[in-house]
Motif scaffolding. Structure first.
Motif, PDB file in Angstrom:
ATOM      1  N   GLU A 265       0.845  -1.194   0.000  1.00 57.64           N
ATOM      2  CA  GLU A 265       0.000   0.000   0.000  1.00 57.64           C
ATOM      3  C   GLU A 265       0.885   1.251   0.000  1.00 57.64           C
ATOM      4  OE1 GLU A 265      -3.284  -0.123   3.009  1.00 57.64           O
ATOM      5  OE2 GLU A 265      -2.556   1.900   3.437  1.00 57.64           O
ATOM      6  N   GLU A 266       0.756   2.049  -1.063  1.00 56.47           N
ATOM      7  CA  GLU A 266       1.646   3.206  -1.209  1.00 56.47           C
ATOM      8  C   GLU A 266       0.926   4.516  -0.911  1.00 56.47           C
ATOM      9  OE1 GLU A 266       3.158   3.452  -5.159  1.00 56.47           O
ATOM     10  OE2 GLU A 266       5.231   3.319  -4.502  1.00 56.47           O
ATOM     11  N   HIS A 267       1.655   5.435  -0.291  1.00 49.35           N
ATOM     12  CA  HIS A 267       1.100   6.779  -0.045  1.00 49.35           C
ATOM     13  C   HIS A 267       2.101   7.805  -0.520  1.00 49.35           C
ATOM     14  CE1 HIS A 267      -2.081   5.254   2.572  1.00 49.35           C
ATOM     15  NE2 HIS A 267      -1.206   4.319   2.852  1.00 49.35           N
ATOM     16  N   THR A 268       1.627   8.948  -0.957  1.00 48.63           N
ATOM     17  CA  THR A 268       2.608  10.002  -1.233  1.00 48.63           C
ATOM     18  C   THR A 268       3.090  10.490   0.132  1.00 48.63           C
ATOM     19  OG1 THR A 268       1.091  11.855  -1.117  1.00 48.63           O
ATOM     20  CG2 THR A 268       1.285  10.769  -3.258  1.00 48.63           C
ATOM     21  N   ILE A 269       4.281  11.061   0.098  1.00 50.39           N
ATOM     22  CA  ILE A 269       4.872  11.494   1.361  1.00 50.39           C
ATOM     23  C   ILE A 269       4.037  12.619   1.993  1.00 50.39           C
ATOM     24  CG2 ILE A 269       6.500  13.198   0.469  1.00 50.39           C
ATOM     25  CD1 ILE A 269       8.509  11.421   2.300  1.00 50.39           C
ATOM     26  N   LEU A 270       3.409  13.382   1.144  1.00 51.57           N
ATOM     27  CA  LEU A 270       2.575  14.471   1.640  1.00 51.57           C
ATOM     28  C   LEU A 270       1.337  13.912   2.364  1.00 51.57           C
ATOM     29  CD1 LEU A 270       2.404  17.550   1.704  1.00 51.57           C
ATOM     30  CD2 LEU A 270       1.046  17.456  -0.389  1.00 51.57           C
ATOM     31  N   GLU A 271       0.705  12.898   1.752  1.00 53.72           N
ATOM     32  CA  GLU A 271      -0.442  12.237   2.414  1.00 53.72           C
ATOM     33  C   GLU A 271      -0.040  11.717   3.781  1.00 53.72           C
ATOM     34  OE1 GLU A 271      -2.455  10.176  -1.524  1.00 53.72           O
ATOM     35  OE2 GLU A 271      -1.554   8.894   0.008  1.00 53.72           O
ATOM     36  N   PHE A 272       1.157  11.127   3.799  1.00 54.53           N
ATOM     37  CA  PHE A 272       1.667  10.533   5.020  1.00 54.53           C
ATOM     38  C   PHE A 272       1.841  11.591   6.110  1.00 54.53           C
ATOM     39  CE2 PHE A 272       4.307   7.336   7.131  1.00 54.53           C
ATOM     40  CZ  PHE A 272       3.588   6.224   6.763  1.00 54.53           C
ATOM     41  N   ALA A 273       2.446  12.708   5.705  1.00 49.88           N
ATOM     42  CA  ALA A 273       2.675  13.809   6.656  1.00 49.88           C
ATOM     43  C   ALA A 273       1.333  14.315   7.187  1.00 49.88           C
ATOM     44  CB  ALA A 273       3.438  14.931   5.963  1.00 49.88           C
ATOM     45  N   GLN A 274       0.373  14.438   6.279  1.00 53.68           N
ATOM     46  CA  GLN A 274      -0.933  14.956   6.709  1.00 53.68           C
ATOM     47  C   GLN A 274      -1.635  13.987   7.660  1.00 53.68           C
ATOM     48  OE1 GLN A 274      -2.254  15.664   2.756  1.00 53.68           O
ATOM     49  NE2 GLN A 274      -1.878  17.878   2.852  1.00 53.68           N
ATOM     50  N   LEU A 275      -1.503  12.672   7.340  1.00 54.46           N
ATOM     51  CA  LEU A 275      -2.142  11.662   8.185  1.00 54.46           C
ATOM     52  C   LEU A 275      -1.555  11.711   9.603  1.00 54.46           C
ATOM     53  CD1 LEU A 275      -4.025   9.235   8.488  1.00 54.46           C
ATOM     54  CD2 LEU A 275      -2.206   7.787   7.583  1.00 54.46           C
ATOM     55  N   ILE A 276      -0.221  11.735   9.697  1.00 55.61           N
ATOM     56  CA  ILE A 276       0.412  11.750  11.024  1.00 55.61           C
ATOM     57  C   ILE A 276       0.054  13.038  11.764  1.00 55.61           C
ATOM     58  CG2 ILE A 276       2.648  11.878  12.223  1.00 55.61           C
ATOM     59  CD1 ILE A 276       3.657   9.775  10.261  1.00 55.61           C
ATOM     60  N   LYS A 277       0.063  14.122  11.041  1.00 53.14           N
ATOM     61  CA  LYS A 277      -0.285  15.410  11.648  1.00 53.14           C
ATOM     62  C   LYS A 277      -1.698  15.348  12.250  1.00 53.14           C
ATOM     63  CE  LYS A 277      -0.986  19.813   9.923  1.00 53.14           C
ATOM     64  NZ  LYS A 277      -0.738  21.178  10.030  1.00 53.14           N
ATOM     65  N   SER A 278      -2.622  14.718  11.508  1.00 46.82           N
ATOM     66  CA  SER A 278      -3.998  14.686  12.020  1.00 46.82           C
ATOM     67  C   SER A 278      -4.141  13.674  13.167  1.00 46.82           C
ATOM     68  CB  SER A 278      -5.000  14.393  10.904  1.00 46.82           C
ATOM     69  OG  SER A 278      -4.926  13.047  10.548  1.00 46.82           O
ATOM     70  N   LEU A 279      -3.406  12.560  13.123  1.00 48.97           N
ATOM     71  CA  LEU A 279      -3.510  11.582  14.218  1.00 48.97           C
ATOM     72  C   LEU A 279      -2.910  12.141  15.513  1.00 48.97           C
ATOM     73  CD1 LEU A 279      -2.615   8.241  12.374  1.00 48.97           C
ATOM     74  CD2 LEU A 279      -4.869   8.975  13.148  1.00 48.97           C
ATOM     75  N   VAL A 280      -1.856  12.940  15.369  1.00 47.58           N
ATOM     76  CA  VAL A 280      -1.235  13.526  16.566  1.00 47.58           C
ATOM     77  C   VAL A 280      -2.016  14.760  17.028  1.00 47.58           C
ATOM     78  CG1 VAL A 280       0.899  14.616  17.427  1.00 47.58           C
ATOM     79  CG2 VAL A 280       1.048  12.648  15.957  1.00 47.58           C
ATOM     80  N   VAL A 281      -2.885  15.248  16.148  1.00 42.96           N
ATOM     81  CA  VAL A 281      -3.594  16.510  16.368  1.00 42.96           C
ATOM     82  C   VAL A 281      -2.569  17.617  16.610  1.00 42.96           C
ATOM     83  CG1 VAL A 281      -5.596  17.600  17.452  1.00 42.96           C
ATOM     84  CG2 VAL A 281      -5.365  15.127  17.545  1.00 42.96           C
ATOM     85  N   SER A 282      -1.735  17.811  15.596  1.00 41.16           N
ATOM     86  CA  SER A 282      -0.627  18.756  15.725  1.00 41.16           C
ATOM     87  C   SER A 282      -0.836  19.936  14.800  1.00 41.16           C
ATOM     88  CB  SER A 282       0.667  18.020  15.353  1.00 41.16           C
ATOM     89  OG  SER A 282       1.690  18.913  15.060  1.00 41.16           O
ATOM     90  N   ARG A 283      -0.276  21.074  15.205  1.00 42.66           N
ATOM     91  CA  ARG A 283      -0.419  22.264  14.359  1.00 42.66           C
ATOM     92  C   ARG A 283       0.863  22.545  13.579  1.00 42.66           C
ATOM     93  NH1 ARG A 283      -3.137  26.601  18.297  1.00 42.66           N
ATOM     94  NH2 ARG A 283      -3.116  27.846  16.403  1.00 42.66           N
TER      95      ARG A 283
END
Ligand code: NAD
Ligand code: UDP
Length: 342
Positions: A265-283
């Motif tokens: 399962e492949e993700h673009t690095i940007l998708e990945f960054a956004q996913l982690i950002k939202s899971l951590v609830v980070s600004r």
């Protein structure tokens, strides 16, 4: 007094995670080299809980006692501080040979040592396997494919590796380790299994290993910008628990040729960054950096062989794996903060 003894024995038995009972004939003596590392310690947990006798051999270069401390003292467990570059004489039925630094900053720290560990270390473990008639599984890597010209990579692909580049000590070290496995198989009849492991993440991974999951989680937790270079434009990541199940299936199968274990399962690095950002609830912000030399442009496993021959594929959803890893990182940061003045 009997009651007291009963409670004492109960609390003693609860000291360790639960272990299955295995009859003598099913119980194996298993050596895990690099067992105090990230993947090795999860493998130790699985094999211990399955009821086997596990010996961990580690020189603690990148591994740590804390990863396996919950087994110390258990009658089925042994931890040996040993460098696989030196010969080892013990009696075992199976060897999971994982000893090797795995992340770029770690294996580039001392390239000659990385080469010795992967060459002399593997030779020693194959010599041990030959002497005691044990089966050896090599933790190889998708890096044997180098910067691949075909996508996705299947096990038939010979790879595209720069033999004198900064990653060569690891890539070529693992390639020769594979060559050694098949030389010992053909010449000496040693039973070998070769797992080509693709990028894996999970609890107990190195927080500063410089790779994308750890970087992003740390940055998001600390409110710093999430940084990455454009060259690694796609990411595919396997969770350690899925990997460990694959390693055990492969070890106990009859497939002696290399098998890819990874997450297609492949993700673009940007998708990945956004996913982690939202899971951590980070600004945190998201930021691009310049490219790193010889960084593979893209790597994605073809896992049809593992699916067909082992019935294996990753099963844990990415978000669940990331959430567990985020929890681990938060606990570690807390632990570090609490211990910094000791
Ligand atoms: P890790 O660095 O956490 O674990 C490696 C372990 O090997 C450490 O405990 C380290 O102390 C030990 N070690 C290193 N050199 C040694 C030596 N000379 N003698 C004894 N012990 C030694 O890395 P990991 O991610 O758990 O990787 C485990 C194996 O899986 C490695 O062989 C690695 O190449 C392979 N692999 C990992 C990944 C991944 O994404 N994590 C991907 C592909 C392959
Ligand atoms: N070796 C080891 N443990 C053993 C047997 C061998 O560490 O139980 C090492 C040994 O030091 C040797 C290497 O594995 O350098 C290769 O062993 P092999 O028997 O293939 O080669 P030889 O000893 O004949 O050179």
């Amino acid at each position: 007094i009997q009651k007291l003894l009963y409670f004492l024995s109960l609390s003693f038995s609860q000291k360790y995670p639960p272990v299955k009972f295995l009859s003598e004939k099913d119980r194996k003596r298993i050596l895990i080299t690099g067992g105090a590392g990230f993947v090795g310690s999860h493998l130790t947990d699985k094999l211990m809980m399955d009821g086997h006798e596990v010996t961990v051999v580690d020189n603690f270069f990148t591994g740590r006692k804390r990863n396996v401390e919950h087994w110390i003292g258990h009658e089925n467990f042994e931890l040996i501080n040993h460098d696989v570059v030196e010969p080892l004489y013990i009696e075992v039925d199976q060897i999971y040979h994982l000893a090797s630094p795995a992340s770029p900053p770690n294996y580039m720290y001392n390239p000659i040592k990385t080469l010795k560990t992967n060459t002399i270390g593997t030779l020693n473990m194959l010599g041990l396997a030959k002497r005691v008639g044990a089966r050896l599984l090599l933790a190889s890597t998708s890096e044997v494919y180098g910067d691949p010209e075909v996508h996705p990579q299947n096990e038939e692909y010979w790879g595209h590796v720069n033999p004198i580049g900064p990653r060569a000590c690891y890539d070529e070290g693992k390639r020769v380790a594979e060559t050694m496995c098949y030389a010992y198989m053909k010449q000496e009849g040693v039973e070998v299994r070769v797992a080509r492991i693709f990028n894996t993440f999970g609890s107990r991974m190195h927080m500063n290993d410089g790779r994308v999951v750890s970087n992003f989680i740390l940055q998001a937790l600390q409110g710093e910008p999430l940084t990455f270079n454009l060259s690694s434009a796609f990411v595919s990541k396997l969770l350690s628990s899925d990997l460990v199940n694959g390693l055990v299936l492969l070890m106990n199968s009859n497939i002696s040729s290399p098998v890819n274990l990874g997450n297609p399962e492949e993700h673009t690095i940007l998708e990945f960054a956004q996913l982690i950002k939202s899971l951590v609830v980070s600004r945190s912000q998201i930021q691009f950096l310049p490219e790193a030399q010889d960084d593979p442009q893209r790597r994605r496993p073809d896992i049809r062989k593992a699916k067909m021959m082992l019935g294996w594929e990753p099963v844990v959803p990415l978000e669940e794996g990331l959430n567990k890893t985020i929890q681990y990182f938060s606990r570690e940061l807390e632990h570090q903060a609490n211990n910094q003045y000791i």
